[in-house]
Scaffold this motif. Sequence first.
Motif, mmCIF file in Angstrom:
data_model
loop_
_atom_site.group_PDB
_atom_site.id
_atom_site.type_symbol
_atom_site.label_atom_id
_atom_site.label_comp_id
_atom_site.label_asym_id
_atom_site.label_seq_id
_atom_site.Cartn_x
_atom_site.Cartn_y
_atom_site.Cartn_z
ATOM 1 N N LYS A 1 4.323 -2.966 -11.811
ATOM 2 C CA LYS A 1 3.257 -3.899 -11.493
ATOM 3 C C LYS A 1 3.217 -5.012 -12.502
ATOM 4 N N GLU B 1 1.513 3.778 -1.921
ATOM 5 C CA GLU B 1 1.053 5.127 -2.264
ATOM 6 C C GLU B 1 0.400 5.801 -1.057
ATOM 7 N N ARG B 2 -0.517 5.053 -0.442
ATOM 8 C CA ARG B 2 -1.208 5.605 0.724
ATOM 9 C C ARG B 2 -0.228 5.878 1.869
ATOM 10 N N LEU C 1 0.851 -1.197 0.000
ATOM 11 C CA LEU C 1 0.000 0.000 0.000
ATOM 12 C C LEU C 1 0.885 1.244 0.000
#
Lengths: 214, 597
Positions: free
Chosen positions: B214, B109-110, B107
Amino acid sequence: MKLSKQKEDYLKEIYKLQTKKNRSLKQAEIASKLKLSKPTTSEMVKKLETDGFLLIQEKRAVSLTKKGIKEARKVHRKHQLIEVFFNKLLNIKQKNKFHTEAHKMEHELSDEASDKLDDLLNNPDFCPDGNPIPDKNSTIIELNKLPINKAATILFAKTQDPQDLTRLSSLGIVPGTNVSIIKKISKGPIMLSVKESELALGSEICSKIYVELK
Amino acid sequence: MKKNCHNLSAKKTALESAHIAIVGNPNTGKSCLFNHLTGLSVTVSNYPGTTVELFQGKTIFKGNELRIVDLPGIYALDAASEDEDVTKNFLFKKTPEVLINIVDANLLERNLYLTLQLKKLGIPMIVALNFHEEANDNGITIDSKKLSSLLGLPVIPMDALRGAGVFKLMNQSLDIISGDSKPKINFSKKPSTVEVARKRHDKARKIIEKVVLKGKTKVSAYEWLDRWTTEPLSGSLIMVGVFAFIFACLFYVGAYLGGVLNTVFTFLIGNPIKQLTSLIPNDLIKLVLDLGLVDGINAGLQVAIPYIAVFYILLSLLEDSGYLPRIAYLIDRFMHKLKLHGKAVVPMLLGFGCSVPAILATRVMPNKRERLITAILINLIPCSARTAIILGATGLFLGWQYALLIYGFVLGLILVIGFILGRTLPGTSTGLIMEMPKYRIPNIKNVLKKTGARLKDFIVVAFPIIIVGSMILGLLQGLNLLELIMRPFEPLIEGWLLLPAVTGITLIYGILRKELALEMLILVAGTATLTDFMSPLQIFIFCLVATLYFPCIATFAVLKNEFGWLKSTIIAISTIILAVLIGGLVGRLFMFIGFLV
């Protein structure tokens, strides 16, 4: 029905301010943005509420309704397209100049003419200031009405609770964020996909967030 | 280097300032890293916001003693919750020499949102990229070198559970600590505006676009479990199943363990001590010692420890697996009927363990009104000590159905009271905004460590009270004072509650610690076979009353801290009135319909 120039200005500025603040507005904020007195603003806000463009919430906080957002975006779009026109085609680079021109012309430009202008300019995505230009046919709905697995972008929230707002901000729910609903419980919470994480959001907070369908 | 080492150890170890502070989003493995580094038991859990308190520990690395603090999991430094406040205040007042910002590679980015905000503080910082391998397995490849150059911070891929990368992390931290640079911190008290937040998110996204490759994202291994547990129908069935399983474990395993502990203790310690005390000529001293050293401890071992231990192991498993937030999501809609939301569920579930941490956990509730309602309801939730009473008396002597009846009755009462409070206390309820962590297999070592820490705490606090309490009881009994003391309470205990008058003293003991009520009852009865002393109806009423009045002195202290004297006193007195009222009414009702008589 053609709206008065004044009403259009109100809607546009409220729209811009709400997109910036991601919440409903105090009437004083609107007054100071438009450089008008509070009583004048309050009177106009009431009129716009009667027209169904605005919603007056608790503590007299103001938010656009879906209808209001649609109208505001139309004017905003015209403004931005005219700016692009002056900036790109007429090569007028000073911001205050093309901005003033656009401000005058935005109320006169018909919907049809603005679409033609859009085509002429090759459907620009951003205005000269770098802000995104709204799409012509976008659908705005509240987050709780977003169908499952449908991509959407956060437009803004109309919550008043500062804590909710900070929490939403830190978890990435700010204007411009792409989201989609993974699942929901009817009349209950939703599970939202945001920046690869999953968030559970209660139904009342969802009904206070406007999103734009993609 | 040598000089610096000396410098380090010369500093006072008094609480507060630390060399290293671990900061990160909830569920990023902070506590796990902390455990790994320090070996000190801390609460590790999968629920956003469990570690509200600060955990401090020490480690010796290359001959240097380093103090490490584990700060609560937060999403930002904007004080949207008390956790964020705690972290912010700590960093401001007790600026550590190094910040380890632990981020979840899945996660990123968050997580980078907080990283970018922390970086602004100006404290030397290392980014620990946790779950690096797990992310790899999920098809996410992160170029950590590029990430490091874009952030302008050292980035170390690691695995907090297995300890990979931890050495490197400590090495870097030590280098920074040994250096001479004093951080200048740049601190803003104001929360970020939406515009600033937006820019920061944009920046995080741009960094991600450059460093994350990705591949094919694999379907998460536990997606089926996630689906089954959050679908209303199957989810509710599973939830009921989980609760039934917990109840059954408590009932059978708890009772079994209690028997084992009793036998072992009696054989190894109890009998030898009693043989010794039988040599004492003075009957009073003999009685006091017998009760204090043998029967009191035995009662604690038999009815408190087993149920509490089993419950904590199960609770830790649930917490660490990530199941609790699913329950919150699932019953959010129902909780709205109480004018609460799903977030209240987790503190309330913790309340089945112990009311004290549960009331502390209400800090995750976004406003005071909801905190108060939740805290009041937590007072009524049968904590593990009350479970020990319910199962150790009603369950053992009347059968599991009757124990379940008490639970059902109390839960029904909680719903009714919640409904009334939700409708009468002024204010509005804000909505559920909660991260749904991934399911993870709980780490058994962490679970046992956590249970061990909680039990250790229990034994250290409870057993001295049990021993002294039993001795005082023995003294009162030996001097024939017990009945005299209880005489003024007779109309209430005997007349209204239909209980033997002497049980009044045990209910008073229960204020010190809830499970004392039963332990003392066993001593007063002079037998662990309660049915020789009380009728089934009396046992039932006793358990019901003991469950309902306010948990214990410790809970009262926490309530007072959180809500002030007035509110906590009102809560305490109301629960006593409620317990007495309901106990008497239920007793009469059962007599009238001929139930349990």
